[in-house]
Scaffold this active site. Structure first.
Site, short mmCIF file in Angstrom:
data_model
loop_
_atom_site.label_atom_id
_atom_site.label_comp_id
_atom_site.label_asym_id
_atom_site.label_seq_id
_atom_site.Cartn_x
_atom_site.Cartn_y
_atom_site.Cartn_z
N HIS A 155 19.00 -67.78 20.50
CA HIS A 155 17.97 -66.62 19.78
C HIS A 155 18.40 -66.19 18.38
CE1 HIS A 155 20.82 -64.11 21.63
NE2 HIS A 155 20.56 -63.18 20.63
N ASP A 163 21.11 -55.08 16.13
CA ASP A 163 21.45 -56.09 15.37
C ASP A 163 21.98 -55.79 14.01
OD1 ASP A 163 20.88 -57.90 17.41
OD2 ASP A 163 19.08 -58.34 16.74
N GLU A 247 17.76 -62.29 26.17
CA GLU A 247 17.23 -61.84 27.57
C GLU A 247 16.04 -62.72 28.11
OE1 GLU A 247 18.35 -57.37 26.75
OE2 GLU A 247 16.25 -58.23 25.97
N LYS A 361 20.51 -62.55 31.55
CA LYS A 361 20.34 -61.15 31.43
C LYS A 361 18.77 -60.62 31.44
CE LYS A 361 21.34 -57.87 27.46
NZ LYS A 361 21.82 -57.98 26.02
N THR A 408 20.58 -54.51 31.77
CA THR A 408 21.23 -53.30 31.01
C THR A 408 20.79 -52.01 31.29
OG1 THR A 408 19.03 -53.67 29.74
CG2 THR A 408 20.82 -54.89 29.21
N GLU A 446 25.63 -53.90 31.89
CA GLU A 446 26.22 -53.39 30.49
C GLU A 446 25.41 -52.33 30.05
OE1 GLU A 446 23.68 -56.32 27.28
OE2 GLU A 446 25.29 -57.42 28.60
N ASN A 447 25.81 -51.70 29.05
CA ASN A 447 25.14 -50.54 28.51
C ASN A 447 24.35 -50.93 27.22
OD1 ASN A 447 27.90 -51.02 27.56
ND2 ASN A 447 27.33 -49.50 26.04
N LEU A 449 23.05 -49.23 24.75
CA LEU A 449 23.22 -48.59 23.48
C LEU A 449 24.79 -48.27 23.54
CD1 LEU A 449 20.26 -46.34 23.24
CD2 LEU A 449 20.60 -48.57 22.06
N ARG A 480 30.05 -51.80 22.19
CA ARG A 480 30.59 -53.22 21.66
C ARG A 480 32.02 -52.82 21.10
NH1 ARG A 480 28.01 -57.41 20.18
NH2 ARG A 480 25.97 -56.38 20.50
#
Length: 535
Positions: A155, A163, A247, A361, A408, A446-447, A449, A480
Site C-alpha cells: 500500500h 503516516d 489492513e 492485520k 489493533t 498492537e496499539n 495510536l 512505535r
C-alpha cells in the site's frame, strides 16, 4: 569503568530477564577503591574475555526469554516508517537504528516490525528488486539478537492515521493506474483512491501482463529468496499487506485532503468498473438486476453519522432489508475472496518449511460499534452488525491458511473515547478474540495510536497477557520506535510493560523495580538513541 554499547545492552538485557535491579545499577558504577593500574589490568582482561562473556550473557538472555514466552506474550516494536531510504539501498539514520536496536534488546523486547515497502523495493521497474537497505537492517537485527516481523507493504504510505512520510506505490504501477483510473478504488461520487489497487481487478493482467496478485506473489517470492538465510531464525513472521494501511479492508475512511474525519462512517468503495462488473453479475444471479448498478445511494457521506442516513438508521434502515443483506454480503465476500487470493500466494511462497509464520492485520473500527448497523465497519467491508458476527468469517478464512489474526486498538478503553459516537474498543477486542478462538487461529495485537502511559500499558496487559494460557495473544507489536519512546520516563514505563507482558502475572511493583535498574544501566544508550533519532 564505562561500558560500550554492546556490553551495556547485553548486561541490561540479562538483568531485565533475571529481574535483579541492584546488579543492573552496580554494573555501571565505577569501583571507587580501584587504582588506575588495577582498573587498566581489569579492562585488558575483560577485553580478552569479552566474546566469551557476551556469549554467556546471550545464552542466559535466550534461556530466560524462552522461559518467559511460555508464560507470557513476546513484545515487538514497530520501526519508523522511513527506516529504509527511498532509493532502497541504505538505512536512514544508521547510527540511530543501531543504538535503538541495542536499547530495545536491553529492555527484553523480542524483536522489531518493519514495513518492506513495495514502492521502495520494486520502484525501478517490474521484477527489479532492491532489498539492500533491508538486508542491512536484518543483519543488524541478527547481530543484536532481535527477531523481525516483516510486513509486505503493498500500500501507499501517506494519508492514514500516523503516516508521517509519503511512500507511493511503484511508479510503474501508478502510471498504469493513471492510464486506467478504474484500477483505483472509487466511491459513489467518482473520487479515486490510489492507496492500494482495487481488489476488483485482482485476476486481471493489467500490469505488464501480470495480475495484481501475481505482482504481490512475485514480490514475496523475491523477498523469500533474498532473505532465505534469515527466515525462521531472524525473520519469524511475514505480515501480508491486504489493503490500505496494510489492513484487510477497503479504503473507506481516508484522511488525505480532509476527506474523512473521526468518527465519520466512511463510504463504500465499489464504483470502479471492475467492482461494478462483479456487482452486476451477482445481482443478475440473484434475479435482481436492478441491484447491480452500484452501491447504496442513501448511505450518507464520509463524515455523516449512522442516524444521519436512511441506509444505516436504526433497525429499519436499508442495511436490514433484503437489498441491504444482498449488497453487504457481496461487498464483504469480495474482501474475503481477496484475502483468500493473496494468502494463497503467500502460503505458496512461505508455506513449505520457510520457518516464518504468516499474519494478516484487521482494522480496529470501534466507533459507532454500539449502534445496530455498525456503519463504519460495513463501509470498510466487515459485515458486522448487532445481529451478525462479521469477524468469524475472516478468522475462518485465515485459519484455512494457518495465518495469525493481528488486531489493533488493544490499548483503548471505552470511557476514553467520545461516548456520543458509541465507541466500544474493549467490546470489539473481546468479539475479535472470541472469533479467533472459535476459528482456532492465533490472535496478535498492537496499539492503534502511540501511547506511553501506564494506563494504556495496563489495558494491553489485561487484554493480551493476564489471561488463561489458551486466551493469551501470541504476540504484541508496540507502536512505535521514536524519540518519544526513549524519553527517560517513557522508557522506564516501557521496560516495566515489556516485563509484565513477557512474564504473565508478574506483579506491577516488581516489574517497575526491575525497570528502574535497567533504565539506570541503559541511560546513556537510550539518550544516544533519542538524540540520533531526532537528528
Amino acid at each position: 569503568m564505562a561500558l560500550n554499547l554492546a556490553q551495556s545492552a547485553a548486561a541490561a538485557a540479562c538483568f531485565a530477564t533475571a529481574g535483579d535491579a541492584r546488579r543492573a545499577a552496580s554494573v555501571v558504577a565505577m569501583p571507587s577503591s580501584s587504582s588506575s593500574a588495577t582498573t587498566s589490568l581489569r579492562m585488558k582482561r575483560q577485553a580478552a574475555c569479552e566474546p566469551v562473556a557476551c556469549r554467556a550473557v546471550a545464552r542466559h538472555v535466550a534461556a530466560a526469554a524462552a522461559s518467559s514466552r511460555r508464560n507470557g506474550v513476546p513484545v515487538f516494536v514497530m520501526m519508523p516508517l522511513d527506516t529504509v531510504s527511498k532509493c532502497g539501498s541504505a538505512l536512514n539514520r544508521r547510527k540511530a537504528v543501531a543504538a535503538s536496536l541495542a536499547a530495545l534488546k536491553s529492555a527484553g523486547v523480542e524483536g522489531i516490525m518493519v514495513d518492506v515497502w513495495w514502492g521502495i523495493v520494486e520502484s525501478e521497474g517490474p521484477g527489479r528488486y532492491n532489498f539492500d537497505g533491508y538486508m542491512e537492517l536484518m543483519e543488524m537485527a541478527r547481530k543484536t539478537g532481535l527477531k523481525v516481523q516483516a510486513v509486505m507493504s503493498f500500500h501507499q504510505c501517506g494519508g492514514n492515521v500516523g503516516d508521517s512520510v509519503n511512500i507511493p506505490l511503484p511508479r510503474w504501477v501508478v502510471e498504469e493506474m493513471e492510464k486506467d483510473n478504474d484500477l483505483a478504488y472509487t466511491d459513489q461520487w467518482g473520487r479515486r483512491n490510489f492507496e492500494y489497487i482495487s481488489l476488483g481487478c485482482d485476476a486481471m493482467p493489467v500490469f505488464k501482463g501480470r495480475t495484481p496478485v501475481e505482482c504481490y506473489t512475485d514480490f514475496m517470492r523475491a523477498f523469500r529468496d533474498h532473505f532465505a538465510s534469515f527466515l525462521g531464525d531472524t525473520i519469524v513472521e511475514i505480515q501480508v499487506g491486504m489493503g490500505p494501511a496494510g489492513e484487510l479492508r477497503y479504503p473507506s475512511y481516508p484522511e488525505s485532503n480532509g476527506t474523512w474525519r473521526f468518527p465519520g462512517i466512511g463510504a463504500f468503495q465499489c464504483n470502479d468498473r471492475y467492482m461494478r462488473s462483479s456487482l452486476k453479475a451477482a445481482a443478475e444471479a440473484r434475479g435482481k438486476p436492478e441491484w447491480g448498478h452500484g452501491g447504496p445511494t442513501d448511505a450518507g457521506g464520509y463524515n455523516n453519522w449512522p442516524e444521519d442516513t436512511v441506509f444505516f438508521r436504526g433497525d429499519c434502515g436499508g442495511w436490514s432489508t433484503e437489498y441491504g443483506e444482498f449488497f453487504l454480503s457481496w461487498y464483504s465476500q469480495m474482501l474475503l475472496e481477496h484475502g483468500e487470493r493473496v494468502l494463497s500466494g503467500a502460503t505458496s511462497v512461505f508455506g513449505d518449511g520457510a520457518g516464518a509464520k504468516i499474519s494478516v492485520k484487521v482494522a480496529g473500527i470501534h466507533w459507532h460499534y454500539g449502534t445496530r448497523s455498525h456503519a463504519p465497519e460495513l463501509t470498510a467491508g466487515y459485515y458486522n452488525t448487532r445481529h451478525r458476527d462479521g469477524y468469524l468469517p475472516i478468522a475462518r478464512m485465515l485459519a484455512r491458511h494457518g495465518a495469525v489474526l493481528n488486531f489493533t486498538c488493544v490499548e483503548m478503553r471505552d470511557h476514553e473515547q467520545p461516548q456520543e459516537a458509541q465507541c466500544m474498543p474493549e467490546a470489539l477486542v473481546r468479539q475479535v478474540a472470541a472469533a479467533a478462538r472459535a476459528a482456532g487461529v492465533g490472535l496478535a495485537g498492537e496499539n492503534a495510536l502511540p501511547r506511553y502511559d501506564g494506563t494504556a500499558h495496563d489495558q494491553v496487559v489485561a487484554a493480551a497477557a493476564d489471561r488463561a494460557a489458551e486466551d493469551r495473544m501470541v504476540a504484541f507489536t508496540y507502536l512505535r520506535m521514536g524519540p518519544d519512546l526513549f524519553h527517560p520516563d517513557n522508557w522506564r514505563r516501557f521496560v516495566a510493560f515489556v516485563r509484565r507482558m513477557s512474564e504473565s502475572g508478574s506483579p506491577r511493583e516488581a516489574a517497575e523495580s526491575a525497570a528502574h535498574g535497567v533504565a539506570q544501566a541503559t541511560g546513556s544508550l537510550v539518550h544516544e538513541a533519542a538524540v540520533a533519532l531526532r537528528s
